[in-house]
Design an enzyme around this catalytic site. Structure first.
Site, PDB file in Angstrom:
ATOM      1  N   VAL A  10       2.734  -1.688   4.291  1.00 26.46           N
ATOM      2  CA  VAL A  10       2.293  -0.294   4.188  1.00 26.46           C
ATOM      3  C   VAL A  10       3.557   0.556   4.162  1.00 26.46           C
ATOM      4  CG1 VAL A  10       0.985   1.539   5.326  1.00 26.46           C
ATOM      5  CG2 VAL A  10       0.196  -0.837   5.482  1.00 26.46           C
ATOM      6  N   CYS A  11       3.707   1.386   3.157  1.00 24.66           N
ATOM      7  CA  CYS A  11       4.931   2.189   3.047  1.00 24.66           C
ATOM      8  C   CYS A  11       5.093   3.072   4.281  1.00 24.66           C
ATOM      9  CB  CYS A  11       4.896   3.062   1.805  1.00 24.66           C
ATOM     10  SG  CYS A  11       6.300   4.199   1.745  1.00 24.66           S
ATOM     11  N   ILE A  12       6.217   2.935   4.934  1.00 26.00           N
ATOM     12  CA  ILE A  12       6.388   3.625   6.218  1.00 26.00           C
ATOM     13  C   ILE A  12       6.440   5.146   6.048  1.00 26.00           C
ATOM     14  CG2 ILE A  12       8.912   3.316   6.198  1.00 26.00           C
ATOM     15  CD1 ILE A  12       8.707   2.944   9.258  1.00 26.00           C
ATOM     16  N   PHE A  18       0.858  -1.192   0.000  1.00 26.56           N
ATOM     17  CA  PHE A  18       0.000   0.000   0.000  1.00 26.56           C
ATOM     18  C   PHE A  18       0.892   1.239   0.000  1.00 26.56           C
ATOM     19  CE2 PHE A  18      -2.517  -3.355   1.962  1.00 26.56           C
ATOM     20  CZ  PHE A  18      -3.749  -3.219   1.328  1.00 26.56           C
ATOM     21  N   ALA A  46       3.032   6.404   5.185  1.00 22.36           N
ATOM     22  CA  ALA A  46       2.142   6.230   6.333  1.00 22.36           C
ATOM     23  C   ALA A  46       2.399   7.301   7.401  1.00 22.36           C
ATOM     24  CB  ALA A  46       2.325   4.835   6.926  1.00 22.36           C
TER      25      ALA A  46
END
Lengths: 114, 130
Positions: free
Chosen positions: B78-80, B40, B83
């Protein structure tokens, strides 16, 4: 296997171009062959002499000169679009014909569009 | 075929997360296919908020994705950076940024873009949903 990061969004209307360039840099960091294609609204990324404030957006133009350190050396634009743009643009790009553009797309195994 | 999915569309302003789950279910229903991972990025990271409360008579796409991923043992990355920018934190990031609260939903994990590069290299196809 090579990857193309295909930019067509404006650099200042969303964080899309920032996040696209981040991805390109990570591909470079992992020593994967990666090229960038810039078309449409994304051409504004290349306009020289930009001075965006922090509120207007990240100064992405400054990143361009650093791309070579990630071995990102192929940055393509369309000849016709560059001529029509009318302002001087960053010179580290290769302006290619429409036919060459299509060939270039076919040379990449993965294309990520932003 | 071994697929990975890159999802970038918002769970509220696009159908990306929903169409992607339809695709993923159809893919694994055919025994010849596998899914290596889901990544994501951009606005899609909002799916991982444990604080989003859709009305009970509507689809809860966050929970549907986590149930699907658990059932098929597929990681939900989830791309840190994306995010954190949008207020999705796990406990470790909350501590690192010295804030009291964190909201990353169960079943999702914060990862760097290097995980998307790995998925790109390890999969036959990357399917993009934006």
């Amino acid at each position: 296997m090579s990857t193309l990061i295909y930019l067509s969004s404006s650099p200042y209307t969303s964080s899309s171009l920032k996040e696209a360039l981040d991805l390109a840099l990570v591909f470079g960091t992992f020593e994967q062959a990666v090229s960038i294609a810039i078309t449409g609204d994304a051409l504004a990324l290349l306009v020289e002499g930009q001075t965006p404030s922090k509120r207007q957006g990240k100064h992405l133009y400054k990143l361009l000169d650093g791309l070579e350190f990630y071995d990102i050396e192929n940055i393509y634009v369309k000849e016709t679009e560059v001529k029509a743009f009318g302002t001087s643009l960053w010179t580290g790009v290769q302006a290619i014909s429409q036919e060459a553009w299509i060939d270039m797309l076919e040379q990449h195994q993965h294309i990520y569009r932003f | 075929m071994n697929y990975s999915l890159l999802i970038t569309g918002s769970p509220t302003a696009s159908r990306a997360c929903y169409s992607a789950l339809d695709f993923a279910e159809a893919a694994v229903a055919n025994g010849d296919n596998t899914i290596q991972g889901i990544f994501f990025y951009e606005e899609a990271v909002a799916i991982a908020s444990s604080l989003a409360m859709p009305p009970r008579d509507e689809c809860n796409i966050r929970d549907e994705w986590s149930a699907f991923a658990k059932q098929h043992n597929i990681p939900l990355y989830v791309c840190i950076a994306a995010a954190l920018r949008r207020g999705q934190l796990n406990e470790a990031e909350a501590k690192r940024h010295e804030v009291e609260h964190f909201n990353l939903a169960d079943g999702y994990q914060l990862e760097g873009l290097g995980s998307l590069v790995s998925l790109t290299l390890e999969s036959d196809r990357i399917m993009r949903f934006k």
